[in-house]
Scaffold this active site. Structure first.
Site, short mmCIF file in Angstrom:
data_model
loop_
_atom_site.label_atom_id
_atom_site.label_comp_id
_atom_site.label_asym_id
_atom_site.label_seq_id
_atom_site.Cartn_x
_atom_site.Cartn_y
_atom_site.Cartn_z
CG ASP A 1 -3.51 14.49 -4.63
OD1 ASP A 1 -4.43 13.79 -4.18
OD2 ASP A 1 -3.05 14.35 -5.79
CG HIS B 1 -4.27 -0.77 5.03
ND1 HIS B 1 -3.87 -0.09 3.91
CD2 HIS B 1 -5.34 -1.52 4.67
CE1 HIS B 1 -4.65 -0.42 2.90
NE2 HIS B 1 -5.55 -1.29 3.32
CB CYS C 1 0.86 1.45 4.32
SG CYS C 1 -0.67 0.78 5.01
CG HIS D 1 -7.17 9.02 0.40
ND1 HIS D 1 -7.33 7.69 0.07
CD2 HIS D 1 -7.57 9.72 -0.69
CE1 HIS D 1 -7.81 7.60 -1.16
NE2 HIS D 1 -7.97 8.83 -1.65
CB CYS E 1 -0.93 -0.02 1.21
SG CYS E 1 -1.87 1.49 1.41
CG HIS F 1 -9.19 13.95 -1.73
ND1 HIS F 1 -8.29 13.95 -2.78
CD2 HIS F 1 -9.70 12.69 -1.69
CE1 HIS F 1 -8.27 12.77 -3.36
NE2 HIS F 1 -9.12 11.98 -2.72
P1 AMP Z 1 -8.82 8.65 -4.73
O1 AMP Z 1 -8.36 7.28 -4.33
O2 AMP Z 1 -9.55 8.65 -6.04
O3 AMP Z 1 -9.62 9.36 -3.66
O4 AMP Z 1 -7.56 9.58 -4.97
C1 AMP Z 1 -6.25 9.19 -4.77
C2 AMP Z 1 -5.42 10.44 -4.74
O5 AMP Z 1 -4.12 10.10 -4.35
C3 AMP Z 1 -5.31 11.17 -6.08
O6 AMP Z 1 -5.70 12.52 -5.90
C4 AMP Z 1 -3.83 11.04 -6.45
O7 AMP Z 1 -3.34 12.18 -7.11
C5 AMP Z 1 -3.19 10.85 -5.08
N1 AMP Z 1 -1.94 10.09 -5.06
C6 AMP Z 1 -1.74 8.83 -5.55
N2 AMP Z 1 -0.48 8.43 -5.31
C7 AMP Z 1 0.13 9.45 -4.63
C8 AMP Z 1 1.42 9.64 -4.10
N3 AMP Z 1 2.38 8.70 -4.20
N4 AMP Z 1 1.71 10.81 -3.47
C9 AMP Z 1 0.76 11.78 -3.38
N5 AMP Z 1 -0.49 11.65 -3.85
C10 AMP Z 1 -0.81 10.50 -4.47
ZN ZN Z 2 -2.40 1.31 3.60
#
Ligand code: AMP
Ligand code: ZN
Length: 115
Positions: free
Chosen positions: A31, A47, A8, A99, A5, A101
């Site tokens: 993000d 997690h 994580c 998460h 993950c 936002h």
């Molecule tokens: P969601 O699962 O659709 O709510 O959104 C996942 C969010 O995680 C998106 O806005 C991606 O841009 C962000 N994201 C995915 N991987 C990373 C990462 N390694 N670092 C920062 N943000 C991430």
């Molecule tokens: Zn996780």
């Protein structure tokens, strides 16, 4: 800690990110594909797949506290901000680690803002 993950790994510093706030239970980091001038993700260090995945009340409270800390650090407490958590397929949840936002820094309007 789920070894497969990405959140994580970021929350527990296995992979480093750009952190805005952190405590024993949660981490907040930027993000990588921001949808607003402020776009920070607040995640628990343990997690949980989503917000209804048996998250302890203490962790949920820590996440809300972290949102407040992020808003203060980003200077958007007064202007306002939006908190979104995608859950499951129809919400297009991509990362299967809970998460929040935190979006702000501009007028977000009525749109359902996601990443
Ligand atoms: P969601 O699962 O659709 O709510 O959104 C996942 C969010 O995680 C998106 O806005 C991606 O841009 C962000 N994201 C995915 N991987 C990373 C990462 N390694 N670092 C920062 N943000 C991430
Ligand atoms: Zn996780």
């Amino acid at each position: 800690m789920n070894d497969d993950c990405i959140f994580c790994k970021i929350a527990n510093h296995v992979i480093e990110s750009t952190y805005v706030y952190e405590d024993d239970l949660v981490a907040a980091f930027r993000d990588m594909n921001p949808a607003a001038p402020t776009h920070v993700l607040v995640v628990p260090k343990k997690h949980h797949e989503n917000i209804v995945d048996d998250v302890p009340a203490e962790t949920l409270a820590a996440m809300v506290h972290a949102v407040d800390e992020v808003a203060k650090a980003e200077g958007i407490s007064e202007s306002g901000f939006r908190v979104i958590t995608n859950t499951g397929k129809d919400a297009d949840q991509v990362v299967k680690h809970l998460h929040l936002h935190v979006l702000g820094g501009t007028f977000l309007g009525e749109a359902l803002v996601t990443a």
